[in-house]
Write an enzyme that holds these catalytic residues in place. Structure first.
Site, PDB file in Angstrom:
ATOM      1  CB  SER A 183      34.248 -19.336 -17.791  1.00 31.22           C
ATOM      2  OG  SER A 183      33.370 -18.373 -18.358  1.00 31.22           O
ATOM      3  CD  GLU A 210      45.212 -18.001 -17.294  1.00 33.61           C
ATOM      4  OE1 GLU A 210      44.772 -16.946 -17.774  1.00 33.61           O
ATOM      5  OE2 GLU A 210      44.483 -18.970 -17.014  1.00 33.61           O
ATOM      6  CE  LYS A 241      37.918 -20.598 -20.942  1.00 33.91           C
ATOM      7  NZ  LYS A 241      38.434 -19.689 -21.935  1.00 33.91           N
ATOM      8  CG  HIS A 246      62.642 -21.507 -33.799  1.00 32.92           C
ATOM      9  ND1 HIS A 246      63.205 -20.258 -33.940  1.00 32.92           N
ATOM     10  CD2 HIS A 246      63.656 -22.397 -33.944  1.00 32.92           C
ATOM     11  CE1 HIS A 246      64.495 -20.385 -34.188  1.00 32.92           C
ATOM     12  NE2 HIS A 246      64.813 -21.669 -34.183  1.00 32.92           N
TER      13      HIS A 246
END
Ligand code: ARG
Length: 466
Positions: free
Chosen positions: A284, A297, A290, A163
Site C-alpha cells: 500500500s 482479488e 500492508k 457456513h
C-alpha cells in the site's frame, strides 16, 4: 490505421452511388479488433485456394501466387509492416485487398465460391480452437501444481468449514483436491466445447452455398476440422459454439473466483493460514504494513467480465432471424476478452499455486479451537450403544461446557467428560485428536491422509494422460 475514403468501396461499390459516411464507416468497421484473427484468416484462405485448384476453379499457378502472396502478407503483419485500413472494414477485406495489390488480378479470384459470412465463421472457429488448446494447457499446468501441493500436504490438518464456521478437521491436501475436481470438470467442458467448435462452416458462402463444384470435406481436412457443417444457413448464422465457450469460461472463472476468495481469507491476519510469496502481492502506498493478495482479488474481480460476456453473446443471438446479420460482428470483442481473461487468470494461478505455503501450526490451532472433533465424540458414543440423537445432545452439552471453561473437548479430563455420559472411557482421547479424526474418514473421497495420497496419485495419473 488509415481511414482514407475518397470513392465508393471497391468491394461492393458497383451498386452504390455515394461513398459511405465517414462516421458510419468507422462505426461499422471491425478491423480495429478482428485483425487479431489474421493468422486464421490467412490459413483459411490458403486452404480455400488449395481446394479451388483441386476442383479446377483456379489453376495451379493462380493457387501458388495466392499462397505466396498470403505468406508475404502474414510476414508483413508480423513485422508490423502491414497498413490496416478502416475503409476496408475488416480483416478479410484488408488482406484480400493487399493480396490484389501484390499479385494483381489473381488476388481477386480468391473470393470465388465463398463469402465473408462463411469466412468469418471459419476464422472464429479456427481461432477459438487454438485458444481452447492454449487455455487447456494452462489449466493442466494449474492442476499439476495443485495436485503436487495436495500430495505434499496430505497430512497437514486444517479446519474444514460449513457456513464458514469450523465444522470438522480436514487435511489441507484434501481441501486442495476439491479445487482440482472442479478444474477437472472445467477441462472436460472445454474439450466438449472444442468438439462443436471444430466443425467447418466454409462452403456455406453467403447463406445458400455456392454454384462452384467445391470439395468441403477436402478443405475441412486441410484445416484440421473434424467435419464440414451440414446446413449452410446455420453455418453462417449461429454462434452457439462461442456461447458454449463463454459458458465453460464462466464456470472456470467462477471456480477461480471462489478459490481466490479462500486465498484472500487465508492470507488475512484473521485466518493467517497460508503465505503467498511477495511476488504475487503488492503493498500500500500509505499503510507500510500492508501486503495485499492482489492476484486472487483481481481474478475474483475479473470473473464479472466473463459472466457479462456470456450474457452479451446470448443477447446478441436471441433476436436474430436466419441467416447472417451484422449483429454477429459483435461476437468478437466478448470472445477475445473471455480468452484474454481466462489465459491471464489461469496463468497467474498456475504460477502462484505451487508457491502457496501453509502455516501448519496456525491451521492446526484453528482446527482445535473450533470443537472440530465434536462429531467424532458423537460417533464414539454411538459405537458405545447411545442412539445418535442422544449422543448429539450429550456432545452439545460438552461443547457448551467447553465454551464456558475455555477448553477444547480433547483438553478435558476423563472426569469432566464423564459428567455428560458414563459410557465415556479412556479410549475416547484417541478419537478426540485431530489426527484420529481425519484418519478415521478412511474411504474413497474421505479426508484421511492415506486417501488423499491415493486421490492425488489418481489425479496426477489422469493429468499425465492428457
Ligand atoms: N466483419 C464481419 C463480421 O465480423 C464479416 C462478415 C461481414 N459480412 C457481411 N455481409 N457484411 O461479422
Amino acid at each position: 490505421m488509415s481511414t482514407s475514403n475518397n470513392s465508393t468501396n471497391s468491394a461492393w461499390g458497383g451498386r452504390f452511388s455515394e461513398a459511405t459516411d465517414a462516421f458510419v464507416q468507422r462505426f461499422t468497421a471491425s478491423v480495429q479488433f478482428d485483425q487479431r484473427m489474421y493468422a486464421q484468416d490467412i490459413q483459411g484462405s490458403i486452404a480455400h485456394a488449395t481446394m479451388l485448384a483441386k476442383v479446377g476453379v483456379l489453376t495451379e499457378a493462380e493457387r501458388d501466387a495466392i499462397i505466396q502472396g498470403l505468406g508475404e502478407i502474414k510476414a508483413d503483419i508480423e513485422a508490423g509492416k502491414f497498413e490496416w485500413s478502416v475503409a476496408l472494414e475488416d480483416v478479410h477485406m484488408n488482406i484480400e485487398s493487399v493480396l490484389t495489390q501484390k499479385i494483381g488480378i489473381t488476388g481477386k479470384k480468391l473470393h470465388t465460391g465463398r463469402s465473408r459470412n462463411d469466412q468469418v465463421a471459419t476464422d472464429i472457429r479456427l481461432y477459438l480452437r487454438d485458444e481452447i488448446d492454449a487455455i487447456s494447457a494452462e489449466l493442466t499446468r494449474l492442476q499439476q501444481g495443485l495436485t503436487e501441493l495436495a500430495e505434499r500436504e496430505a497430512d497437514t490438518i486444517m479446519p474444514g468449514f460449513t457456513h464458514l464456521q469450523t465444522a470438522q478437521p480436514v487435511t489441507f491436501g484434501h481441501h486442495l483436491l476439491a479445487w482440482n475436481e472442479m478444474l477437472e470438470r472445467d477441462y472436460a467442458r472445454l474439450q466438449d466445447c472444442r468438439k462443436r467448435v471444430n466443425i467447418m462452416p466454409l462452403g456455406a458462402a453467403a447463406l445458400a452455398g455456392t454454384t462452384y463444384p467445391i470439395d468441403r470435406a477436402y478443405t475441412a481436412q486441410l484445416l484440421g476440422f473434424d467435419a464440414p457443417t451440414e446446413n449452410s444457413l446455420d453455418s453462417v448464422s449461429d454462434r452457439d459454439f462461442a456461447i458454449e465457450f463463454a459458458s465453460a469460461g464462466s464456470l472456470i472463472m467462477m471456480h477461480l473466483s471462489r478459490f481466490s476468495e479462500e486465498l484472500v481469507l487465508w492470507t488475512s491476519s484473521q485466518f493467517n493460514f497460508i503465505n503467498l510469496p511477495d511476488r504475487f502481492c503488492t503493498g500500500s502506498s500509505i499503510m507500510p504494513q500492508k501486503k495485499n493478495p492482489d492476484v486472487p482479488e483481481l481474478v475474483r474481480g475479473k470473473s464479472g467480465r466473463v459472466f457479462g460476456h456470456l450474457m452479451s453473446l446470448l443477447t446478441l443471438m436471441k433476436g436474430q432471424p436466419l441467416a447472417y446479420n451484422k449483429d454477429n460482428q459483435e461476437d468478437k470483442e466478448p470472445i477475445f476478452d473471455v480468452v484474454d481473461t481466462l489465459r491471464g487468470s489461469l496463468r497467474a494461478f498456475a504460477d502462484m499455486v505451487p508457491a502457496i505455503t501453509p502455516k501448519k501450526d496456525i491451521m492446526r490451532e484453528a482446527a482445535i479451537r473450533g470443537f472440530s472433533t465434536a462429531t467424532d465424540l458423537a460417533d464414539y458414543l454411538v459405537r458405545k450403544g447411545v442412539p445418535f440423537r442422544d449422543s448429539h445432545e450429550i456432545v452439545g452439552k460438552s461443547v457448551a461446557y467447553g465454551v464456558k471453561t475455555g477448553k477444547d473437548l480433547g483438553q478435558m479430563s476423563l472426569e469432566e467428560l464423564r459428567q455428560f455420559s458414563d459410557v465415556i472411557n479412556d479410549d475416547v482421547f484417541k478419537v478426540l485428536t485431530l489426527e484420529g479424526s481425519v484418519a478415521a474418514r478412511n474411504h474413497l473421497g474421505g479426508t484421511a491422509p492415506a486417501q488423499v495420497r491415493a486421490a492425488a496419485q489418481r489425479a496426477k495419473a489422469k493429468l499425465a494422460q492428457r
